[in-house]
Motif scaffolding. Structure first.
Motif, mmCIF file in Angstrom:
data_model
loop_
_atom_site.group_PDB
_atom_site.id
_atom_site.type_symbol
_atom_site.label_atom_id
_atom_site.label_comp_id
_atom_site.label_asym_id
_atom_site.label_seq_id
_atom_site.Cartn_x
_atom_site.Cartn_y
_atom_site.Cartn_z
ATOM 1 N N ASN A 46 0.814 -1.221 0.000
ATOM 2 C CA ASN A 46 0.000 0.000 0.000
ATOM 3 C C ASN A 46 0.845 1.267 0.000
ATOM 4 O O ASN A 46 0.324 2.354 -0.218
ATOM 5 N N LEU A 47 2.150 1.127 0.261
ATOM 6 C CA LEU A 47 3.000 2.314 0.324
ATOM 7 C C LEU A 47 3.413 2.788 -1.074
ATOM 8 O O LEU A 47 3.894 3.903 -1.236
ATOM 9 N N TYR A 48 3.248 1.941 -2.068
ATOM 10 C CA TYR A 48 3.777 2.269 -3.377
ATOM 11 C C TYR A 48 2.674 2.518 -4.397
ATOM 12 O O TYR A 48 1.618 1.906 -4.364
ATOM 13 N N HIS A 49 2.954 3.438 -5.303
ATOM 14 C CA HIS A 49 2.078 3.622 -6.455
ATOM 15 C C HIS A 49 2.214 2.370 -7.318
ATOM 16 O O HIS A 49 3.257 1.717 -7.336
ATOM 17 N N SER A 207 9.786 10.389 3.742
ATOM 18 C CA SER A 207 9.333 9.568 2.619
ATOM 19 C C SER A 207 10.387 9.458 1.524
ATOM 20 O O SER A 207 10.355 8.533 0.721
ATOM 21 N N LEU A 243 0.295 9.735 6.332
ATOM 22 C CA LEU A 243 -0.432 8.941 5.343
ATOM 23 C C LEU A 243 -0.447 9.644 3.992
ATOM 24 O O LEU A 243 -0.221 9.034 2.945
ATOM 25 N N LYS A 246 2.866 9.460 2.290
ATOM 26 C CA LYS A 246 3.332 8.076 2.105
ATOM 27 C C LYS A 246 4.635 7.817 2.859
ATOM 28 O O LYS A 246 5.610 7.264 2.328
ATOM 29 N N LEU A 255 -0.322 0.885 7.815
ATOM 30 C CA LEU A 255 -0.474 2.305 7.528
ATOM 31 C C LEU A 255 -0.499 3.104 8.824
ATOM 32 O O LEU A 255 -0.875 2.582 9.879
#
Length: 270
Positions: A46-49, A207, A243, A246, A255
């Motif tokens: 979920n952290l990455y595009h 980040s 959040l 990221k 998250l």
């Protein structure tokens, strides 16, 4: 393996009957917890595009091989996808001795499990994904690439203006009210602490830090949260900004939420 980590190494030999060294090697490294960065990268999808998944995961696997001195014969490949919803997009994967390693569960990928890596005959893999290799890097070149990326991030961070704290206010001198005149009632102030520190600036710094240096990242994270806590920034505010920007968590999984921030605050007070 830790109970909360479940990374599987899958195998799809295709038409090849050759012995598969990458299969046993990756399985052993992951099961013996010697691929921490790669495991965290795969668990923290979920952290990455979506377009950053293959790069982050594959380079994390390659870094683990390099750190464990098991990188002989391995290459990190950048290519273009030739089919499916991501046709024309850049994709990254590893290869070794005629075997390909896929670590990203992208739309149209041969890998469907989000928490796994797939070892597959390289010829079959490229054909099925319709991949065209553009750049191939050996382990030494990957190390040089990582150093360049770290230098770029450090330069970007140094170029950002430091958070500006507001100048201290001078105490206001109040004139004495007439003896017969009652002092005006003081309006109740909202119970809210002004945000003096540029939390967004800190979040962007975190980040953009090198994900390969876990110790440095965790130390900087504690320093930032200590400063924010002293300024009275609420746990909810911190979690919301982290959040949005990221910011990776300490473990690389899950998250940010107010409770997670609160747990770190307790450790800071201890």
């Amino acid at each position: 393996m830790k109970k909360d980590v479940k990374i599987r190494v899958l195998f799809k030999p295709g038409k090849s009957n050759r012995a598969c060294e990458p299969l046993s090697l990756l399985g052993d490294l992951i099961q013996s917890e010697r691929m921490e960065l790669a495991v965290q990268s795969i668990m923290a999808e979920n952290l990455y595009h979506i377009h950053e998944k293959s790069q982050n995961r594959s380079v994390a696997l390659m870094s683990g091989l390099i750190n464990n001195r098991c990188d002989k014969g391995w290459v990190w490949i950048k290519g273009l996808i030739g089919k499916g919803p991501l046709k024309g997009h850049t994709h990254y994967w590893l290869e070794m001795d005629g075997w390909a390693v896929e670590s990203s569960d992208l739309p149209g990928s041969v890998l469907t499990d989000p928490h796994a890596v797939l070892v597959m005959d390289a010829t079959s893999y490229r054909k099925e994904m319709k991949l065209k290799a553009v750049t191939t890097r050996k382990s030494k070149q990957v190390t040089q690439w990582l150093l360049k990326q770290k230098k770029k991030r450090d330069t970007a961070i140094q170029g950002k203006p430091a958070p500006v704290l507001p100048a201290p206010r001078k105490p206001e001198v109040q004139k004495a009210a007439p003896a017969k005149e009652k002092p005006a009632p003081v309006a109740a102030q909202e119970d809210k602490v002004p945000e003096k520190i540029g939390i967004e600036t800190f979040a962007m710094e975190l980040s953009s830090m090198d994900s390969g240096d876990q110790a440095a990242y965790k130390n900087r994270l504690i320093e930032v949260l200590t400063a924010l806590k002293k300024e009275g920034i609420t746990q909810t505010r911190i979690a919301t900004v982290f959040l949005k920007e990221k910011v990776p968590t300490r473990s690389g999984r899950g998250l940010w939420n107010p409770r997670m921030v609160g747990e770190i605050f307790k450790q800071i007070d201890a």
